[in-house]
Write a protein that holds these residues in place. Structure first.
Motif, PDB file in Angstrom:
ATOM      1  N   ALA A  85     -26.898  -8.207 -12.712  1.00  0.00           N
ATOM      2  CA  ALA A  85     -27.868  -8.428 -11.628  1.00  0.00           C
ATOM      3  C   ALA A  85     -29.218  -8.876 -12.177  1.00  0.00           C
ATOM      4  CB  ALA A  85     -28.026  -7.149 -10.812  1.00  0.00           C
ATOM      5  N   GLY A  86     -29.632  -8.308 -13.294  1.00  0.00           N
ATOM      6  CA  GLY A  86     -30.894  -8.727 -13.889  1.00  0.00           C
ATOM      7  C   GLY A  86     -30.859 -10.171 -14.376  1.00  0.00           C
ATOM      8  N   VAL A  87     -29.755 -10.561 -15.014  1.00  0.00           N
ATOM      9  CA  VAL A  87     -29.620 -11.948 -15.470  1.00  0.00           C
ATOM     10  C   VAL A  87     -29.600 -12.905 -14.286  1.00  0.00           C
ATOM     11  CG1 VAL A  87     -28.090 -13.556 -16.663  1.00  0.00           C
ATOM     12  CG2 VAL A  87     -28.470 -11.280 -17.606  1.00  0.00           C
ATOM     13  N   PHE A  88     -28.873 -12.508 -13.199  1.00  0.00           N
ATOM     14  CA  PHE A  88     -28.813 -13.356 -12.003  1.00  0.00           C
ATOM     15  C   PHE A  88     -30.194 -13.529 -11.382  1.00  0.00           C
ATOM     16  CE2 PHE A  88     -28.559 -13.523  -7.355  1.00  0.00           C
ATOM     17  CZ  PHE A  88     -27.830 -14.681  -7.187  1.00  0.00           C
ATOM     18  N   TYR A  89     -30.973 -12.467 -11.314  1.00  0.00           N
ATOM     19  CA  TYR A  89     -32.298 -12.556 -10.708  1.00  0.00           C
ATOM     20  C   TYR A  89     -33.233 -13.428 -11.549  1.00  0.00           C
ATOM     21  CZ  TYR A  89     -36.778 -11.206  -8.728  1.00  0.00           C
ATOM     22  OH  TYR A  89     -38.032 -11.229  -8.147  1.00  0.00           O
ATOM     23  N   VAL A  90     -33.143 -13.305 -12.868  1.00  0.00           N
ATOM     24  CA  VAL A  90     -34.018 -14.098 -13.728  1.00  0.00           C
ATOM     25  C   VAL A  90     -33.693 -15.582 -13.613  1.00  0.00           C
ATOM     26  CG1 VAL A  90     -34.597 -14.570 -16.139  1.00  0.00           C
ATOM     27  CG2 VAL A  90     -34.477 -12.212 -15.325  1.00  0.00           C
ATOM     28  N   ILE A  91     -32.400 -15.917 -13.481  1.00  0.00           N
ATOM     29  CA  ILE A  91     -32.003 -17.333 -13.451  1.00  0.00           C
ATOM     30  C   ILE A  91     -32.277 -17.947 -12.082  1.00  0.00           C
ATOM     31  CG2 ILE A  91     -30.047 -18.902 -13.632  1.00  0.00           C
ATOM     32  CD1 ILE A  91     -28.872 -17.053 -15.723  1.00  0.00           C
ATOM     33  N   TYR A  92     -31.892 -17.266 -10.993  1.00  0.00           N
ATOM     34  CA  TYR A  92     -31.938 -17.890  -9.669  1.00  0.00           C
ATOM     35  C   TYR A  92     -33.145 -17.482  -8.827  1.00  0.00           C
ATOM     36  CZ  TYR A  92     -27.169 -19.465 -10.539  1.00  0.00           C
ATOM     37  OH  TYR A  92     -26.068 -20.080 -11.073  1.00  0.00           O
ATOM     38  N   ARG A  93     -33.754 -16.328  -9.068  1.00  0.00           N
ATOM     39  CA  ARG A  93     -34.869 -15.849  -8.257  1.00  0.00           C
ATOM     40  C   ARG A  93     -34.544 -15.925  -6.762  1.00  0.00           C
ATOM     41  NH1 ARG A  93     -39.062 -13.474 -11.316  1.00  0.00           N
ATOM     42  NH2 ARG A  93     -39.002 -14.437 -13.378  1.00  0.00           N
ATOM     43  N   PRO A  94     -33.520 -15.227  -6.265  1.00  0.00           N
ATOM     44  CA  PRO A  94     -33.087 -15.394  -4.863  1.00  0.00           C
ATOM     45  C   PRO A  94     -34.132 -14.877  -3.877  1.00  0.00           C
ATOM     46  CG  PRO A  94     -31.955 -13.533  -5.862  1.00  0.00           C
ATOM     47  CD  PRO A  94     -32.734 -14.189  -6.965  1.00  0.00           C
ATOM     48  N   ARG A  95     -34.273 -15.627  -2.788  1.00  0.00           N
ATOM     49  CA  ARG A  95     -35.167 -15.245  -1.684  1.00  0.00           C
ATOM     50  C   ARG A  95     -34.436 -15.510  -0.375  1.00  0.00           C
ATOM     51  NH1 ARG A  95     -40.647 -18.436  -2.521  1.00  0.00           N
ATOM     52  NH2 ARG A  95     -41.177 -17.216  -0.647  1.00  0.00           N
ATOM     53  N   ARG A  96     -34.646 -14.645   0.593  1.00  0.00           N
ATOM     54  CA  ARG A  96     -33.966 -14.796   1.875  1.00  0.00           C
ATOM     55  C   ARG A  96     -34.566 -15.951   2.677  1.00  0.00           C
ATOM     56  NH1 ARG A  96     -34.735  -9.443   5.190  1.00  0.00           N
ATOM     57  NH2 ARG A  96     -34.044  -8.620   3.166  1.00  0.00           N
ATOM     58  N   PRO A  97     -33.772 -16.576   3.553  1.00  0.00           N
ATOM     59  CA  PRO A  97     -34.305 -17.679   4.362  1.00  0.00           C
ATOM     60  C   PRO A  97     -35.297 -17.150   5.400  1.00  0.00           C
ATOM     61  CG  PRO A  97     -32.085 -17.144   5.058  1.00  0.00           C
ATOM     62  CD  PRO A  97     -32.341 -16.336   3.817  1.00  0.00           C
ATOM     63  N   THR A  98     -36.130 -18.049   5.885  1.00  0.00           N
ATOM     64  CA  THR A  98     -37.119 -17.708   6.911  1.00  0.00           C
ATOM     65  C   THR A  98     -36.967 -18.658   8.100  1.00  0.00           C
ATOM     66  OG1 THR A  98     -38.790 -19.148   5.888  1.00  0.00           O
ATOM     67  CG2 THR A  98     -38.735 -16.831   5.198  1.00  0.00           C
ATOM     68  N   PHE A  99     -37.367 -18.159   9.279  1.00  0.00           N
ATOM     69  CA  PHE A  99     -37.265 -18.949  10.518  1.00  0.00           C
ATOM     70  C   PHE A  99     -38.550 -18.780  11.317  1.00  0.00           C
ATOM     71  CE2 PHE A  99     -32.934 -18.103   9.265  1.00  0.00           C
ATOM     72  CZ  PHE A  99     -32.257 -19.271   9.580  1.00  0.00           C
TER      73      PHE A  99
END
Length: 261
Positions: A85-99
């Motif tokens: 999970a830490g490697v995934f967060y560092v690579i992709y920096r996921p953020r939820r969509p906004t409307f």
């Protein structure tokens, strides 16, 4: 003077001597009695040694070993998952969509005395994907607009794919459901209003695409509140409202029969 000796009253005769022809003087032999025969054949009682129970198996030690190994496996799995999970967060920096709601117009609105509501709305909703390496895959979405618990209009958005760093404009025409029947109190309140406070709910499913890998789609709900639109009167064309509504995105996880918002 000499003492006299008197003979005793009871005589003590001597036992008769056996008259053996051999002249050896041995007593005669008689057959053994029944008691003597039983005593000769009966074995002497000897206490049997006490048998000790078999030693218990080492079940407790086996259970402790299994629990220890299971705990170590779970800890290792959690540790590896945290690293992934830490490697995934560092690579992709996921953020939820906004409307956000760009425009809303209530072009028709009429509540009849029979409890039937007739309405027509035009909704413009913009969705943003703030991620740089994540693509969102949306299913068709259902839209519901409420005012004080009354369903003012229903509609839908088509399915679409939203690329990274992209803004997508969604337009839909909504109308009140014909199956809804209002009571007299609700009809009277709607007829008195010149403006309607609205709440917009959008329910859909979205998946994530990262490179060649896709996730399973999960349910989300977009709720927009704080919208106020004017009720059309007569034949005047209603104005398009551009509210600054705050829209929140909630993940809806379904576990068996329950849905967790």
């Amino acid at each position: 003077m000499a003492d006299r000796v008197y003979p005793s009253a009871k005589s003590n005769p001597q036992p008769p001597q056996a008259n053996n022809s051999g002249g050896g003087g041995r007593p005669p032999s008689f057959p053994p009695s029944k008691g003597q025969t039983y005593g000769a054949t009966r074995q002497a009682y000897r206490p049997q040694p006490r048998k000790l129970p078999p030693p218990p198996r080492r079940r407790r030690g086996c259970c402790c070993s299994c629990c220890l190994w299971l705990t170590l496996i779970i800890i290792a799995f959690v540790f590896l998952a945290a690293i992934a999970a830490g490697v995934f967060y560092v690579i992709y920096r996921p953020r939820r969509p906004t409307f956000e709601v760009d425009g809303l117009r209530l072009s028709a609105f009429n509540a009849s005395g029979a409890g039937q509501l007739t309405s027509r709305l035009e909704l413009n909703l913009t969705g943003f994907n703030p991620n740089r390496k994540i693509v969102y895959l949306y299913d068709a979405a259902s839209i519901s607009v409420f005012s004080g618990g009354v369903d003012v209009g229903d509609g839908s958005f088509p399915a679409f794919i939203q690329e990274a760093k992209n803004a997508t404009l969604l337009a839909a025409a909504l109308s009140a459901p014909g199956s809804q029947t209002l009571d007299s109190t609700a009809v009277s309140d709607l007829k008195k209003k010149t403006r309607l406070p609205l709440e917009i709910d959008v329910d859909t499913k979205v998946g994530v695409k990262m490179g060649g890998w896709k996730t399973k789609k999960m349910g989300i709900q977009v709720r927009c509140e704080g919208i106020d639109v004017g009720v059309p009167k007569g034949k005047a064309a209603p104005a398009v409202t551009s509210p600054s509504a705050a829209c929140k995105v909630k993940l809806r996880v379904k576990i068996w029969k329950w849905t967790i918002p």
